[in-house]
Motif scaffolding. Structure first.
Motif, PDB file in Angstrom:
ATOM      1  N   ALA A   1       0.824  -1.210   0.000  1.00 42.18           N
ATOM      2  CA  ALA A   1       0.000   0.000   0.000  1.00 42.18           C
ATOM      3  C   ALA A   1       0.862   1.266   0.000  1.00 42.18           C
ATOM      4  O   ALA A   1       0.492   2.274  -0.609  1.00 42.18           O
ATOM      5  N   PHE A   2       2.021   1.234   0.677  1.00 42.77           N
ATOM      6  CA  PHE A   2       2.913   2.404   0.657  1.00 42.77           C
ATOM      7  C   PHE A   2       3.429   2.653  -0.757  1.00 42.77           C
ATOM      8  O   PHE A   2       3.506   3.803  -1.208  1.00 42.77           O
ATOM      9  N   VAL A   3       3.797   1.575  -1.444  1.00 44.70           N
ATOM     10  CA  VAL A   3       4.254   1.717  -2.830  1.00 44.70           C
ATOM     11  C   VAL A   3       3.130   2.281  -3.693  1.00 44.70           C
ATOM     12  O   VAL A   3       3.342   3.176  -4.518  1.00 44.70           O
ATOM     13  N   MET A   4       1.917   1.758  -3.495  1.00 48.04           N
ATOM     14  CA  MET A   4       0.777   2.224  -4.272  1.00 48.04           C
ATOM     15  C   MET A   4       0.545   3.719  -4.076  1.00 48.04           C
ATOM     16  O   MET A   4       0.306   4.456  -5.045  1.00 48.04           O
ATOM     17  N   LEU A   5       0.639   4.199  -2.842  1.00 42.11           N
ATOM     18  CA  LEU A   5       0.397   5.618  -2.573  1.00 42.11           C
ATOM     19  C   LEU A   5       1.445   6.496  -3.244  1.00 42.11           C
ATOM     20  O   LEU A   5       1.127   7.562  -3.802  1.00 42.11           O
ATOM     21  N   LEU A   6       2.712   6.074  -3.221  1.00 37.64           N
ATOM     22  CA  LEU A   6       3.771   6.854  -3.862  1.00 37.64           C
ATOM     23  C   LEU A   6       3.594   6.896  -5.376  1.00 37.64           C
ATOM     24  O   LEU A   6       3.722   7.957  -6.009  1.00 37.64           O
ATOM     25  N   VAL A   7       3.316   5.749  -5.969  1.00 44.97           N
ATOM     26  CA  VAL A   7       3.146   5.695  -7.432  1.00 44.97           C
ATOM     27  C   VAL A   7       1.899   6.466  -7.851  1.00 44.97           C
ATOM     28  O   VAL A   7       1.901   7.162  -8.874  1.00 44.97           O
ATOM     29  N   LEU A   8       0.832   6.348  -7.053  1.00 48.49           N
ATOM     30  CA  LEU A   8      -0.407   7.061  -7.372  1.00 48.49           C
ATOM     31  C   LEU A   8      -0.182   8.569  -7.343  1.00 48.49           C
ATOM     32  O   LEU A   8      -0.715   9.311  -8.193  1.00 48.49           O
ATOM     33  N   ALA A   9       0.601   9.047  -6.386  1.00 49.23           N
ATOM     34  CA  ALA A   9       0.901  10.483  -6.327  1.00 49.23           C
ATOM     35  C   ALA A   9       1.703  10.914  -7.556  1.00 49.23           C
ATOM     36  O   ALA A   9       1.483  11.995  -8.123  1.00 49.23           O
ATOM     37  N   ARG A  10       2.635  10.082  -7.995  1.00 48.15           N
ATOM     38  CA  ARG A  10       3.423  10.400  -9.190  1.00 48.15           C
ATOM     39  C   ARG A  10       2.557  10.419 -10.437  1.00 48.15           C
ATOM     40  O   ARG A  10       2.775  11.197 -11.363  1.00 48.15           O
ATOM     41  N   LEU A  11       1.552   9.537 -10.478  1.00 50.60           N
ATOM     42  CA  LEU A  11       0.678   9.473 -11.648  1.00 50.60           C
ATOM     43  C   LEU A  11      -0.140  10.751 -11.834  1.00 50.60           C
ATOM     44  O   LEU A  11      -0.605  11.034 -12.940  1.00 50.60           O
ATOM     45  N   GLN A  12      -0.322  11.521 -10.761  1.00 51.03           N
ATOM     46  CA  GLN A  12      -1.107  12.748 -10.882  1.00 51.03           C
ATOM     47  C   GLN A  12      -0.427  13.760 -11.803  1.00 51.03           C
ATOM     48  O   GLN A  12      -1.087  14.639 -12.346  1.00 51.03           O
ATOM     49  N   SER A  13       0.903  13.640 -11.963  1.00 45.28           N
ATOM     50  CA  SER A  13       1.625  14.572 -12.831  1.00 45.28           C
ATOM     51  C   SER A  13       1.865  13.996 -14.225  1.00 45.28           C
ATOM     52  O   SER A  13       2.582  14.602 -15.020  1.00 45.28           O
ATOM     53  N   PHE A  14       1.272  12.841 -14.515  1.00 51.79           N
ATOM     54  CA  PHE A  14       1.476  12.209 -15.821  1.00 51.79           C
ATOM     55  C   PHE A  14       0.506  12.797 -16.837  1.00 51.79           C
ATOM     56  O   PHE A  14      -0.695  12.932 -16.574  1.00 51.79           O
ATOM     57  N   ASP A  15       1.026  13.162 -18.006  1.00 52.81           N
ATOM     58  CA  ASP A  15       0.215  13.735 -19.071  1.00 52.81           C
ATOM     59  C   ASP A  15      -0.411  12.594 -19.882  1.00 52.81           C
ATOM     60  O   ASP A  15       0.287  11.923 -20.652  1.00 52.81           O
ATOM     61  N   ARG A  16      -1.699  12.378 -19.737  1.00 51.56           N
ATOM     62  CA  ARG A  16      -2.377  11.279 -20.429  1.00 51.56           C
ATOM     63  C   ARG A  16      -2.354  11.462 -21.936  1.00 51.56           C
ATOM     64  O   ARG A  16      -2.530  10.486 -22.691  1.00 51.56           O
ATOM     65  N   GLN A  17      -2.141  12.690 -22.409  1.00 52.32           N
ATOM     66  CA  GLN A  17      -2.124  12.910 -23.855  1.00 52.32           C
ATOM     67  C   GLN A  17      -0.924  12.206 -24.511  1.00 52.32           C
ATOM     68  O   GLN A  17      -1.001  11.814 -25.676  1.00 52.32           O
ATOM     69  N   LEU A  18       0.173  12.035 -23.752  1.00 51.16           N
ATOM     70  CA  LEU A  18       1.314  11.301 -24.294  1.00 51.16           C
ATOM     71  C   LEU A  18       0.934   9.851 -24.579  1.00 51.16           C
ATOM     72  O   LEU A  18       1.313   9.274 -25.601  1.00 51.16           O
ATOM     73  N   GLU A  19       0.180   9.264 -23.664  1.00 51.09           N
ATOM     74  CA  GLU A  19      -0.265   7.889 -23.828  1.00 51.09           C
ATOM     75  C   GLU A  19      -1.205   7.763 -25.025  1.00 51.09           C
ATOM     76  O   GLU A  19      -1.064   6.846 -25.850  1.00 51.09           O
TER      77      GLU A  19
END
Length: 269
Positions: free
Chosen positions: A147-165
């Motif tokens: 769950a700690f890993v999930m929270l860190l990765v989830l926070a990083r995903l907030q800055s991911f630009d979905r348009q690149l995907e």
């Protein structure tokens, strides 16, 4: 005295008190590792000695516990990273009630006492005739450290630009290629931080490990048994070594991070 100067003075006073509160016990503990007294204390100071480190070096049970601790910690990192990362990506792709339910299920083990996790893990796997041992310690720890890993990765995903995907998919890339070449490189800093947190969370875990370890020792269980049988300054020597290793790793990471930032700034110019 102006308002700004008063604020600066209060801030510096707070920092001094905070650092003393954090560091003074560690300094006293480190000093006790060199005191030639059979009690773990710096007062009264009997004389300088390194015999507690020699005793520590000759303690075979300690080295066995150290190997077991490393084995469990590396296994926990190896399982927590893919589970936590996959959960974060899945939660980020959901919306509404499904997102809230999955997020709550992942975070709930963090709020559960370690003893409860340890007992429930032991009872659950005993139903399948799986005996206690380090493998159950790994499974028990992963159930909440992921769950700690999930929270860190989830926070990083907030800055991911979905348009690149979306752009990569429009250009013919497969979902696996988007994951490997676009999404994961963006998540590497959070995954690295998650691996470090998972490693240290596993090393310091006691409650879950105590119920699931079987006949094996880990460092926390070893220290607990030493306290029960009569603590000596060898514990201080062990703690001093662990803190020194942690500080060296933290300093190396900070130096590496600053060099990376410097290279990125030079490349941007």
């Amino acid at each position: 005295m102006s308002q700004a100067r008063r604020s600066d003075w209060l801030f510096h006073a707070y920092m001094v008190v905070f650092l003393l509160y954090m560091l003074l016990p560690l300094i006293v503990m480190g000093g006790a590792a060199f005191n030639d007294s059979r009690f773990p204390s710096v007062y009264p100071w009997v004389g300088f000695t390194d015999r507690w480190f020699v005793d520590l070096w000759n303690d075979g049970r300690l080295w066995g516990a150290f190997r077991n601790t490393l084995f469990v910690a590396l296994a926990v990192v190896g399982l927590s990273i893919p589970i936590g990362t996959a959960a974060a990506i899945l939660i980020n792709s959901l919306s509404g009630a499904a997102r809230s339910v999955l997020y709550g299920l992942m975070v709930a083990p963090v709020l559960t006492p370690g003893a409860v996790i340890g007992i429930s893990t032991l009872l659950f796997w005993n139903k399948f005739s799986v005996p206690a041992g380090l493998h159950l310690s790994v499974l028990g720890q992963v159930s909440y450290i992921a769950a700690f890993v999930m929270l860190l990765v989830l926070a990083r995903l907030q800055s991911f630009d979905r348009q690149l995907e979306e752009a990569a998919l429009d250009l013919g890339a497969s979902h696996a290629q988007v994951l490997r070449r676009i999404l994961l490189p963006h998540l590497y800093p959070a995954i690295g931080a998650g691996a470090a947190i998972a490693f240290f969370q596993s090393i310091e875990n006691f409650n879950t490990t105590l119920f699931t370890r079987g006949t094996y020792d880990t460092l926390t269980v070893y220290v607990f048994s030493k306290v029960r049988s009569g603590i000596t300054p060898t514990i201080n020597a062990l703690a001093l070594i662990l803190i020194s290793v942690t500080l060296v790793c933290a300093i190396c990471y900070e130096i590496s991070r600053r060099r990376s930032e410097k290279r990125a700034a030079m490349a941007a110019e």
